[in-house]
Each structure stands twice: as C-alpha cells, then as structure tokens.
Design an enzyme around this catalytic site. Structure first.
Site, short mmCIF file in Angstrom:
data_model
loop_
_atom_site.label_atom_id
_atom_site.label_comp_id
_atom_site.label_asym_id
_atom_site.label_seq_id
_atom_site.Cartn_x
_atom_site.Cartn_y
_atom_site.Cartn_z
N CYS A 145 108.38 19.11 82.27
CA CYS A 145 108.85 18.04 81.38
C CYS A 145 109.82 18.61 80.34
CB CYS A 145 107.66 17.37 80.70
SG CYS A 145 108.11 16.07 79.54
N CYS A 148 109.47 17.08 76.87
CA CYS A 148 108.30 17.57 76.13
C CYS A 148 108.53 18.97 75.60
CB CYS A 148 107.07 17.62 77.03
SG CYS A 148 106.73 16.12 77.96
N ASP A 149 109.08 19.84 76.42
CA ASP A 149 109.05 21.27 76.11
C ASP A 149 110.41 21.90 75.81
OD1 ASP A 149 106.30 21.27 76.59
OD2 ASP A 149 106.56 21.64 78.73
#
Ligand SMILES: Cc1cc2nc3c(=O)[nH]c(=O)nc-3n(C[C@H](O)[C@H](O)[C@H](O)COP(=O)(O)OP(=O)(O)OC[C@H]3O[C@@H](n4cnc5c(N)ncnc54)[C@H](O)[C@@H]3O)c2cc1C
Length: 339
Positions: A145, A148-149
């Site tokens: 992701c 997300c990261d």
C-alpha cells in the site's frame, strides 16, 4: 439457538465502527471477530503493520494493533458481544438469517446464531508473491500500500520498485515518485494492462521507468533483526538474464482478494469478487444484508474509509430493523430493489 437483531462478521475498522454505532443504539450487536480468519488475526489488516500515521486523531501516529485494540474496547464499552470465532457458513435465503461457526458447520449442525440483519465486514487481503526474502522484509521495505506507507522515512530519496502492470500499479508508482529518488515499475509481460490514459501518464512521468518483461525473483537486505531491504534480484522474463539492483522499497500492486467465499452465490458480487453495494450505501443485493470496508471497496482501501462505511452500514441496519419491526407481516428476504 441464540438470536440477535444484528450480527457483524469481521473485526477491522469497518466491523468495529458498525459495532460502536449499533451498541450505542442499544441494538446489542454480536460481532464475530474470527479466529485467524483468512490467515489474519482478529483486528484485521492493521494488526499486520506498525505505525498508522493517517488515521485522524493521532497526531503522533498509533500502532496498527493498538488502534484495533482501542476500537475493540470501544465496541465492548457500549455493549457489543464479541465472539472469537470464524463464521464459516451462512444461509441468507430465509429470515431470520442463519450463521454457523467453523468446526460446527456440518449439514446436521444447528446454526450457532440467527439474525434479523447481517453486516459483512470481512475485509480483503493483498496478494503476495511469496518471493524469497518476502517474509523477512515485509513491512521492512516491502509493502502492499503506497498510500499507507510511501511517506515513511525509509523510502525518502531512495530507489523504489513497484510490481504490477495495471491501473493500481500506475497510481502507486506516480504516488511514490513524490518520495523516492526514482521509481521503477516491473511488468512481467511486454505491455501494461493499465488504461490508456493511465499508461500514457505513467510512461511520460520523469521519475518513473517501466521495465517490461521483468519479474522480481528475490528480496535482499540487511541481515539483522528488523533489517531493511537494500536490493532486489530481477529476471528478464524474455531472456532469463538476472541482475541485482539497489532497491529500498518494493510495493506490490498485484491485486487483492476480498473475503467473500462465505456469501458467494447468495448475494451479488462484482466481476472481481467484491460484494456489490448500491453506490454511496452499504446495501447489498439482499435486503437486511449490508457490507462495509474493504470487502466492498476496491478503490480506496483505507482504515478511515472502512470505518466510515461501517458507520453507514450501522445506520442502514438500524433503520432496516426499525422498519421491519414496525411492519406486522415480516416479509421473506427478497432482492433489494435499491440495487
Ligand atoms: C500492511 C498494511 C498496512 C496498512 N496501513 C494502512 C495505513 O497506514 N492507513 C490506512 O488507512 N490503511 C492502511 N492499511 C489498509 C487498512 O488496513 C484496510 O483498509 C482496513 O483494515 C480494512 O478494514 P476492514 O474493516 O474492511 O477489514 P480488515 O482489516 O480487512 O479486517 C477484516 C477481518 O475480519 C476477520 N474476518 C474475515 N472473515 C471472517 C469470518 N468469516 N468470520 C469472522 N471474522 C472474519 C478477519 O480477522 C479479517 O482480517 C494497511 C493495510 C495493510 C495490509
């Protein structure tokens, strides 16, 4: 056999948000959180990661497991009954709906519970490639992701790689280009699957290189506890030649598997197996059955969007229960005219 007005299946942000709303509405929801359902611990996907930096309300970030523990406590605080079992069979053909748990779901077994309304919040799992080194460097350089990261310090101004040839891979690569020194997209075949517009944007991006006929074959990195990945072995799928390149991030964009085996054939799924919901709602093709979170969302897949859709499912389930209780003749379940 126990009966509940509403049963929630799942244990991620969607399930717990629905539980918080329904328990505050005094509907006494029962939530089956699963026992390693689909290989993921109760609490869902966030239990597999460390810091969550984009969930509002936590300016310093919060651990994924801690965030889910908090949500669980909040569900219990208002009266949600949480059962640590996996729902392995449902019968949605007649009301009340019937649910069986793992190991007690044979043809002769009585259902564990019946319910007037069911909320499906079973989530999805990012596909993995099972490359050598993947287990060691998962979340230590490897992620599924980018949103997300991507912003974390280990990826800043470093060479990053994306695996995949579709729209998601293109989106992830262009997102990561904000952070990495370069982004290389590895495409196994000799062409992209992404839409024409997306492919054009990707191929013309100054920080992105697309390598066709290329597959990652091994993730290499620091040999110490919590060591980070540093290199990637790449194979040319046309010639068989291999090389090792510097790589500090590897993002999989090879698809997700929504956890819908449980309801397949009983409610409408889309062509990729996600639960079909009426846009902007949690309503499925069957009245009284609602879906929220990643199991019905292949576009955003975030904790906050899952939580938001859990709220929607709870409010819609609450209204549905109130309406059916108000009507004297409880009709048999039928196709949802709204979908
Ligand atoms: C490594 C990683 C890092 C991430 N980082 C972020 C981030 O920083 N920020 C962000 O917003 N999002 C992040 N995400 C995405 C986020 O985790 C998901 O969008 C979110 O968890 C989806 O929530 P959900 O409620 O749909 O269910 P999920 O989190 O998918 O959980 C559903 C859970 O329900 C349970 N379950 C499934 N089937 C059954 C059954 N039959 N019976 C009982 N229980 C069952 C299982 O435990 C399952 O895992 C990350 C995801 C991953 C994998």
């Amino acid at each position: 056999m126990a009966h509940s007005k509403v049963v929630i299946i799942g244990s991620g942000p969607a399930a717990h948000t629905a539980a918080i709303y329904l328990s505050r509405a005094e509907l006494k929801p029962v939530l089956y959180e699963g026992m390693l359902a689909g290989g993921t611990a109760a609490g869902g996907q966030l239990t597999t990661t460390t810091d969550i930096e984009n969930f509002p309300g936590f300016p310093d970030g919060i651990g994924g497991s801690e965030l889910m523990d908090n949500m669980r406590k909040q569900s219990i605080r208002f009266g949600t009954e949480i059962i640590t079992e996996t729902i392995s069979r449902v019968d949605l053909s007649q009301r009340p709906f019937k649910l069986w748990t793992e190991w007690s779901d044979g043809p002769e077994d009585a259902p564990a519970r019946t319910a007037d309304a069911v909320i499906i919040a079973t989530g999805a799992n990012a596909r993995r490639l099972n490359l050598p080194g993947e287990e060691v460097y998962w979340q230590n350089g490897i992620s599924a992701c980018a949103v997300c990261d991507g912003a974390v310090p280990i990826f800043r101004n470093k060479p990053l790689f994306v695996i995949g040839g579709g729209d998601s891979a293109a989106e992830e690569a262009m997102f990561l280009a904000k952070y990495g020194s370069s982004v290389t997209v590895l495409v196994r075949r000799d062409k992209l699957r992404a839409s024409k517009a997306m492919a054009t944007r990707l191929l013309s991006h100054p920080k992105v290189t697309v390598r066709f006929n290329s597959a990652a074959t091994e993730v290499i990195g620091e040999k110490k506890p919590n060591g980070l990945m540093t290199h990637l072995r790449i194979k040319n799928t046309a010639t068989g030649e291999e090389e090792v390149v510097e790589a500090n991030g590897l993002f999989y964009a090879v698809g997700h598997d929504p956890a819908t085996a449980l309801v397949k054939g009983q409610i409408e799924l889309d062509e990729e197996g996600y639960v079909a919901t009426k846009p902007g709602t949690s309503m499925t093709s069957l009245e009284g059955v609602f879906a929220c979170g990643d199991v019905q969302d292949k576009r955003y897949r975030q904790a906050i969007t899952s939580a938001g859709s859990g709220c929607v499912a709870a409010l819609e389930a609450e209204r549905y229960i109130a309406e059916t209780e108000a009507s004297e003749d409880i009709p048999p379940p039928h196709a949802n005219p709204a979908l």
